[in-house]
Design a protein around this motif. Structure first.
Motif, PDB file in Angstrom:
ATOM      1  N   CYS A 123       0.832  -1.220   0.000  1.00 45.12           N
ATOM      2  CA  CYS A 123       0.000   0.000   0.000  1.00 45.12           C
ATOM      3  C   CYS A 123       0.858   1.258   0.000  1.00 45.12           C
ATOM      4  O   CYS A 123       1.820   1.378   0.742  1.00 45.12           O
ATOM      5  CB  CYS A 123      -0.921   0.008   1.223  1.00 45.12           C
ATOM      6  N   LEU A 124       0.512   2.187  -0.868  1.00 48.73           N
ATOM      7  CA  LEU A 124       1.262   3.437  -1.011  1.00 48.73           C
ATOM      8  C   LEU A 124       0.657   4.562  -0.186  1.00 48.73           C
ATOM      9  O   LEU A 124       1.210   5.639  -0.105  1.00 48.73           O
ATOM     10  CB  LEU A 124       1.251   3.892  -2.470  1.00 48.73           C
ATOM     11  N   ARG A 125      -0.531   4.308   0.337  1.00 47.58           N
ATOM     12  CA  ARG A 125      -1.307   5.347   1.030  1.00 47.58           C
ATOM     13  C   ARG A 125      -1.619   6.498   0.068  1.00 47.58           C
ATOM     14  O   ARG A 125      -1.532   7.662   0.414  1.00 47.58           O
ATOM     15  CB  ARG A 125      -0.545   5.844   2.251  1.00 47.58           C
ATOM     16  N   CYS A 126      -2.015   6.104  -1.142  1.00 47.26           N
ATOM     17  CA  CYS A 126      -2.393   7.099  -2.138  1.00 47.26           C
ATOM     18  C   CYS A 126      -3.823   7.556  -1.922  1.00 47.26           C
ATOM     19  O   CYS A 126      -4.246   8.573  -2.447  1.00 47.26           O
ATOM     20  CB  CYS A 126      -2.240   6.522  -3.539  1.00 47.26           C
ATOM     21  N   TYR A 127      -4.585   6.779  -1.169  1.00 39.01           N
ATOM     22  CA  TYR A 127      -5.970   7.098  -0.834  1.00 39.01           C
ATOM     23  C   TYR A 127      -6.923   7.120  -2.018  1.00 39.01           C
ATOM     24  O   TYR A 127      -8.000   7.713  -1.938  1.00 39.01           O
ATOM     25  CB  TYR A 127      -6.060   8.424  -0.058  1.00 39.01           C
ATOM     26  N   ALA A 128      -6.530   6.495  -3.129  1.00 40.63           N
ATOM     27  CA  ALA A 128      -7.456   6.393  -4.260  1.00 40.63           C
ATOM     28  C   ALA A 128      -8.695   5.621  -3.826  1.00 40.63           C
ATOM     29  O   ALA A 128      -9.823   5.970  -4.172  1.00 40.63           O
ATOM     30  CB  ALA A 128      -6.778   5.707  -5.442  1.00 40.63           C
ATOM     31  N   CYS A 129      -8.484   4.568  -3.021  1.00 40.28           N
ATOM     32  CA  CYS A 129      -9.609   3.742  -2.558  1.00 40.28           C
ATOM     33  C   CYS A 129     -10.600   4.563  -1.759  1.00 40.28           C
ATOM     34  O   CYS A 129     -11.805   4.417  -1.893  1.00 40.28           O
ATOM     35  CB  CYS A 129      -9.090   2.564  -1.726  1.00 40.28           C
ATOM     36  N   ARG A 130     -10.072   5.436  -0.935  1.00 40.17           N
ATOM     37  CA  ARG A 130     -10.937   6.286  -0.123  1.00 40.17           C
ATOM     38  C   ARG A 130     -11.629   7.345  -0.991  1.00 40.17           C
ATOM     39  O   ARG A 130     -12.813   7.604  -0.858  1.00 40.17           O
ATOM     40  CB  ARG A 130     -10.104   6.980   0.956  1.00 40.17           C
ATOM     41  N   CYS A 147      -7.205   0.690  -6.888  1.00 35.55           N
ATOM     42  CA  CYS A 147      -5.950   0.504  -6.146  1.00 35.55           C
ATOM     43  C   CYS A 147      -4.809   0.224  -7.120  1.00 35.55           C
ATOM     44  O   CYS A 147      -4.821  -0.781  -7.822  1.00 35.55           O
ATOM     45  CB  CYS A 147      -6.055  -0.635  -5.147  1.00 35.55           C
ATOM     46  N   PRO A 148      -3.823   1.113  -7.169  1.00 34.52           N
ATOM     47  CA  PRO A 148      -2.725   0.908  -8.126  1.00 34.52           C
ATOM     48  C   PRO A 148      -1.864  -0.290  -7.754  1.00 34.52           C
ATOM     49  O   PRO A 148      -1.084  -0.763  -8.571  1.00 34.52           O
ATOM     50  CB  PRO A 148      -1.928   2.212  -8.039  1.00 34.52           C
ATOM     51  N   MET A 149      -2.001  -0.775  -6.531  1.00 37.09           N
ATOM     52  CA  MET A 149      -1.163  -1.870  -6.076  1.00 37.09           C
ATOM     53  C   MET A 149      -1.915  -3.193  -6.031  1.00 37.09           C
ATOM     54  O   MET A 149      -1.416  -4.165  -5.477  1.00 37.09           O
ATOM     55  CB  MET A 149      -0.580  -1.543  -4.693  1.00 37.09           C
ATOM     56  N   ASP A 150      -3.102  -3.215  -6.620  1.00 36.62           N
ATOM     57  CA  ASP A 150      -3.884  -4.448  -6.679  1.00 36.62           C
ATOM     58  C   ASP A 150      -4.035  -5.134  -5.329  1.00 36.62           C
ATOM     59  O   ASP A 150      -3.847  -6.345  -5.199  1.00 36.62           O
ATOM     60  CB  ASP A 150      -3.260  -5.426  -7.699  1.00 36.62           C
ATOM     61  N   ILE A 151      -4.365  -4.369  -4.332  1.00 34.06           N
ATOM     62  CA  ILE A 151      -4.626  -4.941  -3.010  1.00 34.06           C
ATOM     63  C   ILE A 151      -6.078  -5.432  -2.997  1.00 34.06           C
ATOM     64  O   ILE A 151      -6.968  -4.710  -3.439  1.00 34.06           O
ATOM     65  CB  ILE A 151      -4.369  -3.879  -1.917  1.00 34.06           C
ATOM     66  N   PRO A 152      -6.327  -6.656  -2.531  1.00 34.06           N
ATOM     67  CA  PRO A 152      -7.702  -7.200  -2.575  1.00 34.06           C
ATOM     68  C   PRO A 152      -8.581  -6.559  -1.501  1.00 34.06           C
ATOM     69  O   PRO A 152      -8.962  -7.204  -0.521  1.00 34.06           O
ATOM     70  CB  PRO A 152      -7.501  -8.693  -2.327  1.00 34.06           C
ATOM     71  N   ILE A 153      -8.915  -5.297  -1.701  1.00 36.34           N
ATOM     72  CA  ILE A 153      -9.645  -4.533  -0.696  1.00 36.34           C
ATOM     73  C   ILE A 153     -11.036  -5.119  -0.464  1.00 36.34           C
ATOM     74  O   ILE A 153     -11.555  -5.132   0.648  1.00 36.34           O
ATOM     75  CB  ILE A 153      -9.747  -3.051  -1.133  1.00 36.34           C
TER      76      ILE A 153
END
Ligand SMILES: Cc1cc2nc3c(=O)[nH]c(=O)nc-3n(C[C@H](O)[C@H](O)[C@H](O)COP(=O)(O)OP(=O)(O)OC[C@H]3O[C@@H](n4cnc5c(N)ncnc54)[C@H](O)[C@@H]3O)c2cc1C
Ligand code: SF4
Ligand code: SF4
Ligand code: SF4
Ligand code: SF4
Ligand code: FES
Lengths: 314, 290, 339
Positions: free
Chosen positions: A204-211, A266-272
């Protein structure tokens, strides 16, 4: 040009020309055949730029938050999954009902651009997993409908102009697998689970795109934004990232409308979605099955006290 | 490509320590209450029982002050051999905490940062200082320099205003030290007076219009809240001050102080490095985004 | 003329095994489903075919690093610097776009009066080995930004893609030492092959004169239009090889001590420029989006004489709303200046 696109443009032109809405959020054709990103327009002549196809995957409802303090009425298009975001924003009192004009579109299922092999050569692509698992292909709320779309607050079969195409492409065909990933993770040993999530949180980059894309993440000031309180910090270490991930998931607990946008962006493909679905599964087990954002007047399970609620923690 | 006219970085070799992001340990040696929400902090480093300034600053330069465990922020510095002086208004997390501390408190400082005022260019000129509120802090460093080098400059005139008599900072300088300096006129105004206040009542821009300072061979150094600056600029223009001769300092949020973190840019300038001192002529070439 | 030295692609791991004897070797690899540069270990899933999803700036400018420790007990306190130095490291298989990105970071962190030692010491300890690019990705457009995908002359050594082998030449003393080691290990042999032409780019844009054009466009309505769909997330900046903004933040371990960290930050975040009292010079998406593109295409060139976009395409690949810098360049180029 497809029929839905044509109807979109006609309706947008009419709404903007008559002044019924000040702005309109839709989709447009992007720089490549597999891209159909969001578009915001304010003038009737811009309606020509609107476009709809199986790549209009963006849920536009989160963008309404930019206009929540304004007086302008905004129109936007919603697919079935997106429409639950409108209910979310209304129930959370983020937007006023009369300041938004919801236009429902039928959905043929969205294609997975990750499967593109040749950026020059359009080909038929597989559906996104979330579309295979889709239970609400029809808008749950709408003021206007195009393309023969029908409103339905219950899980249903795809309706409207694209109904047969959607069925052929497999929309909803894997509904039973909705919790498959959760089950797979639950089946892991504690060490395996730890290793799995650690590897994900490491990314996670903490880019906050998910948020930022999420219709349920609508706090005016997010604690992760503010360095003043000292509750959270900005360091992107696995531990701090896990803290962020869990806090985010818990904060949308009972409110997540399962649009899957957080995971897509998510740019890092984290399975949110695995976390969101775990929470949904638990809520379903504890309080009975429900789907957030499908019933404007219904109460959310976590916002409703019942005498027979489980309370083994007390 | 348009060449941007920016003051060269004034400091450099004399300030570059081992690592410019690491603070130096120092102590607060004295705290002066200026007003209800402004205190002046004297900060020194202790060496063999002697207190000296952690570093020397030129007028208009900045220091980054940190309270371990609370935070770090940039302040205008006033130079002295025995300590560094920072006058700090209570506005948020760090500044609130600073207002609670006592002399003897360990703090971190790094700097000096920023270009400072090009004092050599002002030699032989009259200087008009205009300050509002806490904006007198950066102005004071120049005033002190001019007083120390009195013969290098022509007439000195300070016009200062605050909201009320209780909000006037550096009263000892305003009413005692500076009026005693040769050829130094000090004009003070307040927005609202009180029973004791005998001086002028009114906003700074109106006061300037009334005093009509002469632009001839004069440099104007102007610092204060944005709204005061905005109206004052109009009046200075009417009085005939050219943009080259109106000098001000800017505030942007800052983190590194050394032109790396990107935080404080206005167009292609970094305020921490290329500023905070800019002439109005320079500001006119920069995007209006501050 | 000396002949090109090369090693067969099949010997890549042997080459890396040799290099890790003396240094940490960052190679493009697949880690938990994402491609990025990471220290090579036996068994690493190496990805030489396409450029990584995250830029290699991580090796020189990590997303989070400790800069000093602090302690506070009553009126006493202390600061203890963290040693910024690292052991020797090699960035292996950098593409030209990312090499150019490092030159941009060099300008920021190493020039204009101050050196940021946390970057500087890593940079000094690093040997850069670039790799010629013959098959640009779907989102690449480096050639449009004045970068030559085939090679970059600022690296310590350049590798060429010869089909079944990698050619290598040294460009600096550091590079020579490395090539000499490879020779001594018997890993290199002469070859007559040369790298083929780079395939045509899918994405192209005319960036000629963009800096001058943007100097006339600060108040242009384009920024409002472009910014409407932006999420103001950190994706574009965090993946970018040239974005250098950072925050200095505190991480408390307990009431008494903690560490200061230097961590990535971006002008896209709403609190980035926010000051006490609530004044924000960039209050809405419009100003933040304008800052991002102005910085890359106008402010950076004004300050450092080069574009701050190297055409690596990462932001284009991952932007959730397809706000593409190539479109911005195109639209700005076509727009009527507002004077
Ligand atoms: C060049 C320069 C010179 C300054 N000189 C003085 C001075 O002489 N006296 C004085 O009282 N104040 C001065 N300030 C303002 C001072 O830096 C802020 O008041 C201080 O940062 C507030 O910190 P806080 O933690 O108390 O506020 P909070 O509101 O809690 O702020 C949180 C963070 O926001 C940032 N921030 C908030 N306000 C400002 C601001 N105005 N400027 C820059 N960053 C800000 C800081 O990084 C701070 O850590 C100056 C600022 C700059 C940039
Ligand atoms: S989008 Fe992905 S990388 Fe970005 S903050 Fe969310 S989880 Fe982390
Ligand atoms: S948490 Fe994810 S899936 Fe749920 S509403 Fe938000 S963006 Fe959609
Ligand atoms: S341009 Fe795209 S990646 Fe960048 S902040 Fe906006 S939405 Fe995020
Ligand atoms: S702006 Fe985008 S394309 Fe340009 S260097 Fe950064 S990530 Fe690459
Ligand atoms: S404070 Fe970091 S660049 Fe100015």
């Amino acid at each position: 040009m497809n029929q839905i696109t044509k109807e979109m443009r006609d309706l947008a032109r009419e709404l903007l020309a008559s002044g019924e809405v000040k702005g309109l959020i839709g989709w447009t054709k992007g720089s490549r055949w597999y891209l159909t990103p969001p578009l915001f327009i304010t003038r009737p002549e811009e309606a020509e730029q609107l476009y709809f196809d199986q790549f209009a995957v963006n849920n536009l409802t989160g963008l309404l938050l930019d206009y929540r303090y304004g007086d302008d009425k905004i129109a936007l298009f919603v697919k079935g999954c997106d429409s639950r975001g409108i209910v979310r924003l209304l129930q959370d009192h983020q937007i006023k009902r009369e300041k938004v004009l919801v236009i429902g579109v039928p959905c043929m299922g969205m294609s997975d651009k990750k499967a593109v092999t040749d950026p020059r050569q359009p080909v038929e692509l597989p559906l996104l997993d979330k579309c295979l698992e889709c239970r609400y292909p029809n808008p749950v709320i709408a003021d206007r409908l195009i393309g023969g779309a029908l409103v339905s607050g219950e899980p249903s079969e795809p309706k409207g102009l694209t109904a047969s195409e959607a069925a052929k492409r497999g929309v909803g065909s894997k509904q039973a697998d909705r919790f498959a990933q959760v089950k797979a993770i639950e089946a892991m040993s504690a060490d395996e689970k730890y290793a799995f999530w650690q590897a994900q949180h490491e990314k996670c980059l903490r880019c906050y795109a998910c948020r930022n894309i999420c219709p349920a993440c609508n706090c005016r000031e997010c604690i992760f934004e503010s360095d003043k309180k000292g509750w959270v910090n900005k360091s992107a270490t696995p531990t701090d990232n896990a803290f962020f991930a869990v806090t985010r998931a818990m904060h949308v607990a009972g409110r997540c409308v399962e649009c899957g946008e957080c995971e897509r962006v998510c740019p890092m493909d984290i399975p949110i979605m695995a976390l969101n679905r775990k929470v949904i599964q638990d809520i379903n087990e504890l309080f009975g099955e429900s789907d957030a954002g499908t019933d404007l007047d219904g109460k959310m399970p976590l916002g409703l006290f019942k005498n027979d609620d489980p309370e083994e923690f007390m | 490509m348009v060449e941007q006219k920016i003051n060269p970085v004034a400091t450099l070799s004399d300030v570059k320590r081992i690592n410019p992001l690491i603070p130096m340990k120092a102590k607060v040696t004295r705290i002066i209450d200026e007003t209800a929400d402004v205190k002046t902090f004297c900060i020194a480093k202790e060496e063999a029982g002697r207190f000296t300034a952690p570093f020397r600053t030129a007028p208009g330069q900045l220091a980054m002050l940190s309270l371990p465990g609370v935070g770090e922020a940039m302040f205008s510095a006033t130079d002295a051999p025995e300590h560094l002086q920072l006058s700090i208004k209570k506005v948020g997390v760090l500044t609130d905490a600073l207002h609670e501390i006592c002399p003897g408190q360990t703090v971190g400082v790094r700097g000096p940062y920023g270009n400072g005022f090009p004092m050599d260019e002002y030699k032989g000129k009259n200087i008009l200082f205009i300050g509002g509120g806490i904006g007198l802090a950066p102005v004071r460093s120049v005033v002190r320099y001019c007083v120390d080098h009195r013969d290098d400059f022509g007439q000195l005139h300070l016009i200062y205003g605050s909201r009320s008599p209780a909000d006037l900072v550096f009263k000892y300088d305003l009413f005692d030290t500076w009026p005693a300096v040769r050829d130094f006129k000090v004009s003070v105004t307040v927005d609202r007076g009180d029973d004791q206040w005998k001086g002028n009542v009114g906003f700074v821009p109106a006061f300037i219009e009334q005093l009509r300072p002469d632009p001839e061979n004069t440099v104007c150094i102007l610092c204060g809240p944005p709204i005061m600056i905005k109206f004052t600029l109009g009046i200075l223009d009417k009085l005939g001050f050219t943009p080259e001769n109106v000098i001000t300092t800017l505030e942007m949020r800052m983190k590194c102080g050394i032109g790396k973190c990107g935080r404080c840019n206005i167009g292609s300038c970094f305020v921490c490095l290329d500023g905070p001192v800019f002439s109005l002529a320079q500001l006119k070439t920069m995007p209006n985004e501050y | 003329m000396q002949r090109l030295k090369a090693f067969p692609k099949a010997k890549l791991t042997a080459v890396l095994e040799m290099m890790i004897q003396k240094a940490t070797v960052w190679v493009p690899s697949m880690i938990a489903g994402v491609s990025r540069f990471a220290p090579y270990r036996p068994g690493t899933d190496i990805q030489m075919g396409t450029n990584t999803a995250i830029s290699p700036k991580e090796a020189l400018f990590p997303s989070t690093e400790k800069i000093y420790k602090f302690s506070a007990y009553g009126i006493d306190g202390d600061f203890e610097p963290v040693d910024p130095s690292v052991g020797p490291q090699i960035l292996f298989g950098l593409r030209s776009c990312d090499m150019q990105g490092i030159l941009c970071l060099d300008d920021v962190f190493l020039t204009r009066g101050y050196v940021d030692d946390f970057y500087g010491s890593k940079r000094e300890a690093t040997t850069l080995i670039t790799l010629g690019c013959v098959t640009p990705g779907a989102d690449c457009f480096c050639a449009s930004m004045g970068v030559n995908p085939a090679e970059h002359d600022a690296s310590d050594a350049q590798m060429y893609d010869l089909g079944d082998a990698y050619g290598i030449i040294a460009r600096s003393v550091k590079g020579e030492a490395l090539v000499k080691d490879l020779m001594a290990a018997g890993l290199l042999s002469d070859t007559d092959k040369s790298q083929g032409p780079t395939a045509d780019f899918v994405l192209k844009v005319d960036s000629e004169g963009i800096t001058e054009k943007l100097q006339q466009m600060f108040d242009h309505p384009l920024w409002d239009e472009l910014s409407r769909k932006c999420l103001n997330c950190g994706t574009c900046a965090y993946l970018c090889p040239t974005c250098h903004c950072f925050d200095i933040a505190e991480k408390k371990r307990n009431q008494h001590c903690g560490v200061k960290i230097k961590c990535w930050d971006t002008c896209m975040f709403s609190e980035y420029a926010l000051m006490a009292g609530g004044h924000n010079p960039r209050p809405s998406k419009k100003e933040r989006v304008r800052q991002r593109f102005m910085h890359k295409l106008r402010y950076f060139p004004e300050r450092y004489g080069k574009l701050q976009c190297t055409g690596c395409g990462r932001c284009i690949a991952k932007c959730p709303v397809n706000l593409e810098i190539t479109d911005v360049i195109k639209l700005a180029g076509e727009a009527k200046s507002d004077g």
